[in-house]
Design a protein around this motif. Sequence first.
Motif, PDB file in Angstrom:
ATOM      1  N   THR A   1      -0.620 -10.732  -7.589  1.00 50.92           N
ATOM      2  CA  THR A   1      -1.126 -10.064  -6.158  1.00 50.92           C
ATOM      3  C   THR A   1      -0.667 -11.069  -5.071  1.00 50.92           C
ATOM      4  O   THR A   1      -0.329 -10.360  -3.961  1.00 50.92           O
ATOM      5  CB  THR A   1      -2.519 -10.001  -5.813  1.00 50.92           C
ATOM      6  OG1 THR A   1      -3.073 -11.210  -6.154  1.00 50.92           O
ATOM      7  CG2 THR A   1      -3.169  -8.884  -7.046  1.00 50.92           C
TER       8      THR A   1
ATOM      9  N   ASN B   1       7.708  -9.021  -6.585  1.00 51.47           N
ATOM     10  CA  ASN B   1       6.255  -8.687  -6.001  1.00 51.47           C
ATOM     11  C   ASN B   1       6.123  -7.218  -6.190  1.00 51.47           C
ATOM     12  O   ASN B   1       6.873  -6.316  -5.656  1.00 51.47           O
ATOM     13  CB  ASN B   1       6.092  -9.011  -4.609  1.00 51.47           C
ATOM     14  CG  ASN B   1       4.858  -8.611  -3.842  1.00 51.47           C
ATOM     15  OD1 ASN B   1       3.814  -8.019  -4.551  1.00 51.47           O
ATOM     16  ND2 ASN B   1       4.687  -8.848  -2.753  1.00 51.47           N
ATOM     17  N   GLN B   2       5.475  -6.729  -6.986  1.00 50.77           N
ATOM     18  CA  GLN B   2       5.123  -5.090  -7.362  1.00 50.77           C
ATOM     19  C   GLN B   2       4.136  -4.645  -6.471  1.00 50.77           C
ATOM     20  O   GLN B   2       3.788  -3.325  -6.968  1.00 50.77           O
ATOM     21  CB  GLN B   2       5.222  -5.084  -8.908  1.00 50.77           C
ATOM     22  CG  GLN B   2       6.446  -5.039  -9.645  1.00 50.77           C
ATOM     23  CD  GLN B   2       7.621  -4.161  -9.404  1.00 50.77           C
ATOM     24  OE1 GLN B   2       8.088  -4.145  -7.993  1.00 50.77           O
ATOM     25  NE2 GLN B   2       7.792  -3.201 -10.168  1.00 50.77           N
ATOM     26  N   HIS B   3       3.364  -5.315  -5.784  1.00 50.88           N
ATOM     27  CA  HIS B   3       2.322  -4.939  -4.833  1.00 50.88           C
ATOM     28  C   HIS B   3       1.433  -4.310  -5.695  1.00 50.88           C
ATOM     29  O   HIS B   3       1.114  -3.060  -5.434  1.00 50.88           O
ATOM     30  CB  HIS B   3       3.094  -3.944  -3.806  1.00 50.88           C
ATOM     31  CG  HIS B   3       3.189  -4.548  -2.610  1.00 50.88           C
ATOM     32  ND1 HIS B   3       4.741  -5.153  -2.447  1.00 50.88           N
ATOM     33  CD2 HIS B   3       2.762  -5.197  -1.688  1.00 50.88           C
ATOM     34  CE1 HIS B   3       4.890  -5.701  -1.128  1.00 50.88           C
ATOM     35  NE2 HIS B   3       3.918  -5.842  -0.593  1.00 50.88           N
TER      36      HIS B   3
ATOM     37  N   SER C   1      -2.550  -3.644  -6.332  1.00 50.83           N
ATOM     38  CA  SER C   1      -3.601  -3.534  -5.561  1.00 50.83           C
ATOM     39  C   SER C   1      -4.743  -4.562  -6.300  1.00 50.83           C
ATOM     40  O   SER C   1      -4.232  -4.948  -7.489  1.00 50.83           O
ATOM     41  CB  SER C   1      -4.441  -2.326  -5.316  1.00 50.83           C
ATOM     42  OG  SER C   1      -4.679  -1.756  -6.697  1.00 50.83           O
TER      43      SER C   1
ATOM     44  N   ASP D   1       5.766   4.000  -2.040  1.00 48.52           N
ATOM     45  CA  ASP D   1       4.682   3.811  -3.147  1.00 48.52           C
ATOM     46  C   ASP D   1       5.148   4.612  -4.410  1.00 48.52           C
ATOM     47  O   ASP D   1       5.256   6.065  -4.375  1.00 48.52           O
ATOM     48  CB  ASP D   1       3.456   4.086  -2.741  1.00 48.52           C
ATOM     49  CG  ASP D   1       2.431   4.146  -3.762  1.00 48.52           C
ATOM     50  OD1 ASP D   1       2.730   3.846  -4.938  1.00 48.52           O
ATOM     51  OD2 ASP D   1       1.238   4.123  -3.312  1.00 48.52           O
TER      52      ASP D   1
ATOM     53  N   GLN E   1       8.790  -2.692  -5.981  1.00 51.70           N
ATOM     54  CA  GLN E   1       7.576  -2.393  -4.940  1.00 51.70           C
ATOM     55  C   GLN E   1       7.722  -3.260  -4.063  1.00 51.70           C
ATOM     56  O   GLN E   1       6.582  -3.817  -3.634  1.00 51.70           O
ATOM     57  CB  GLN E   1       6.452  -2.202  -5.660  1.00 51.70           C
ATOM     58  CG  GLN E   1       6.334  -0.803  -6.667  1.00 51.70           C
ATOM     59  CD  GLN E   1       6.426   0.240  -5.658  1.00 51.70           C
ATOM     60  OE1 GLN E   1       5.359   0.768  -5.408  1.00 51.70           O
ATOM     61  NE2 GLN E   1       7.498   1.056  -5.277  1.00 51.70           N
ATOM     62  N   ASP E   2       8.894  -3.743  -3.724  1.00 54.79           N
ATOM     63  CA  ASP E   2       8.895  -4.870  -2.479  1.00 54.79           C
ATOM     64  C   ASP E   2       9.777  -4.738  -1.486  1.00 54.79           C
ATOM     65  O   ASP E   2      10.936  -3.907  -1.816  1.00 54.79           O
ATOM     66  CB  ASP E   2       9.189  -6.383  -3.311  1.00 54.79           C
ATOM     67  CG  ASP E   2       8.640  -7.683  -2.349  1.00 54.79           C
ATOM     68  OD1 ASP E   2       7.937  -7.283  -1.392  1.00 54.79           O
ATOM     69  OD2 ASP E   2       8.954  -8.811  -2.873  1.00 54.79           O
TER      70      ASP E   2
END
Lengths: 163, 660
Positions: free
Chosen positions: A116, A141-143, A145, B515, B574-575
Amino acid sequence: MKKNDFLAVLAITIVTSLFIYGCGGGNSQASSTDTAKSANTSAPANSAAEDAKGTGKFTDVKLTHPLDQSMVKQGSAVYDVKCNACHKLTSDKLVGPGWKGVTDRRKPEWIMNFVTNTDAMLEKDTAAKSMVETCMVRMPNQHLSDDDARHVLEFMRNNDGKN
Amino acid sequence: MNKFLITLGSLAVIATTQSCKMKNADSVVSGDAAAKVYVAPGKYDEFYNFVSGGFSGNVTVYGLPSGRLLKTIPVFSVFPENGYGYSEETKPMLNTSNGPVAWDDQHHLELSQTDGKQDGRWIFANANNTPRVARIDLTTFRTAEIIQIPNSAGNHSSPFATENTEYVVAGTRFSVPLGDADVPISSFKKNFRSTASFIKVDKATGNMNIAFQIVLPGMNLDLSHAGKGPSHDWFFFSCYNTEQAYTMLEVNASQKDKDFIVAVNWKKAEEYANSGKGHKMPASYAHNTYDETAHTAKSVIEKDVLVLDPKDCPDMVYMIPCPKSPHGADVDPTGEYIVGSGKLAALIPVFSFEKITKAIQDKQFEGNFYGIPVIKYEAALHGEVKKPGLGPLHTEFDGRGNAYTSMFLSSEVVKWRLSDLQVLDRAPTYYSVGHLMIPGGDTKSPTGKYLVAYNKITKDRYLPTGPELCQSAQLYDISGDKMQLLLDFPTAGEPHYGQACPADLIKDKQVKFYDINKNKNEFLTLGEKKANVIRKGNRVDVYMTAIRSHLVPDNIEGVYVGDDVYFHVTNLEQDWDIPHGFAVKNSSSVDLLIMPGETQTVKFTAQKQGIYPFYCTDFCSALHQEMSGYMRVSPKGSNVPLKFGTNVIAPDPTAVAATK
């Protein structure tokens, strides 16, 4: 020292010190300097235990026994989309290390902080930094949650045969 | 030598002291031009400056005051840098009722407004050649929508907007017969018409549709601006060629002493349109939209348009005489003054909205033009700016009661006062200035700190680059009584109008990545496990993923000459700022640039047998050079089976032979 050289040094010293004193209060500190500084100074201050938990918001992760199968399932879905491009479930390295045994090598907090708070960990955490040197690719960084991270942790525990 | 060193030391001391002093506001104001435009590495500019690309068809974005180019936004032209117009997903954006149009001419920009102030949501752009209006989303800096304008040609007086972006307008510079009728060119007076189209903009979504078109006599509508405050209900269009010439306009359209400012009461027009005073006529025009979740554009051909004729709609349109082929029609921040710039006139007429209203009430008309009442010049006039310079074109406002007009022929910016029409200052431009731009300078609340002049000719200003030279922008500090030239910088294409807004209005709402779990693209590959290659007849769909630093699949066999191969590449990242590129050797439509979480498709038709390497074209990581793969294209009719994978290593036949 020749006189000319002396004067040159003097001039340089004056110039340099003026820059430092004159502009020291300025707002132009580069962020890379800040990072480097904090990385250098924080290392001795951190205890080994803190280091083992990594850097980030997770300081105390409560594990469940037995495993939460719903979380395992959701973690598997996150793995398929965001992780499996680089991580195998065996101990073989693909792009990044294989996940077999990861829950024995790392604390739960470290794992969740790493997925995270990836960029900060890659800058500051000793173990994360050394992995970049091994893999030669910064972990993206795959974000994830906070929930994603917890689910992935459960999926890893399942993969390691934990209960 | 010693003396020299000591001098050097003292110089350094002085330089250091001064450079540190620059940090407080006082010294910046009195400092030199270089300090005013210097934006230190890592620091941000104060304004976004959106600049039309002219014949490039696209829009560029610069930072002010530095003049640094931040981005090109593809709008009306294909853009090899990011695959706009080349990828299957974006191709429909450039569709028209005449098929794909790959390159247009983009003149004017307008930021969306709420209550007459910039709201930072969208920026609108016109296509002049094949008449269209585009809406660009300012959270993505991407073209979200393009609508074509029927019954129009040379969509020049566009895309100016009303105070709450209720409408964006489109006016014909080149009159044409309605419904594309086949008539002799010499029947111009009888058959040719100009139209002013009002495009309704949905408050919530920004979606556009043509609400109505007002049909006007055959003439050339040039520029326009909406009223504000007291003149909120009105739109003002300049026009030339009321002589109705259809050949050698240079001479034949410059005969009359006065043309017109066309004043349109759009509120009244809206009422007429809603109460059935118009008539629907068949028309064919494209309406293209880009869906940010499907990452795909679609193009719909609309079938009709509502037309309003001033004959059926009293009090909707009036003409105000304006000297000598007016170009700019600019409305001051209070909404009271309308500045018409007669490009061949030696004065600038300034009209008063209060007087126009009174003249209409008192019926102070000097006649009519094809049935449209013409208001007496003097009855509408606030006054004239005398001897402002040569070739007045465009006017912007600083919000302090001053106007700035560009002078094309005398290459200068002239500052004058709206109240008493006195010229206050002049500054040279290098050379032949077209539009001017003050951030918010055409709204209710300008930020009167900088002015940018967009110049048509640069001649000796930069290192020469053969016969084709760049255009330029020049930045002036207008915060004091006198304009101060700070900087000039080359621009891309040919800038006409520009817009600028404070960076804070936009910078914190940027989309950083898409996303991937919300990606609704028909050809999404949600994770490497889903990667696939599917053949249907001679169509081959490759469902491919990209992540630092490999593609899945990266080996493909069983493709034959003549097959249409669609590479649908999903970027799994995803960045922020991690796009991947994708190119295939010999592809006529290389290449793609795929944002994180996005899916984009490139079509490749295999022409010849061979091995076709493909690879990531955007340097993404230390192992970017390794991010590649092979496709084998076999002769038509051969029986190589369809096979694909990544990291599947077959036993080496030569190695086996060696151990034996």
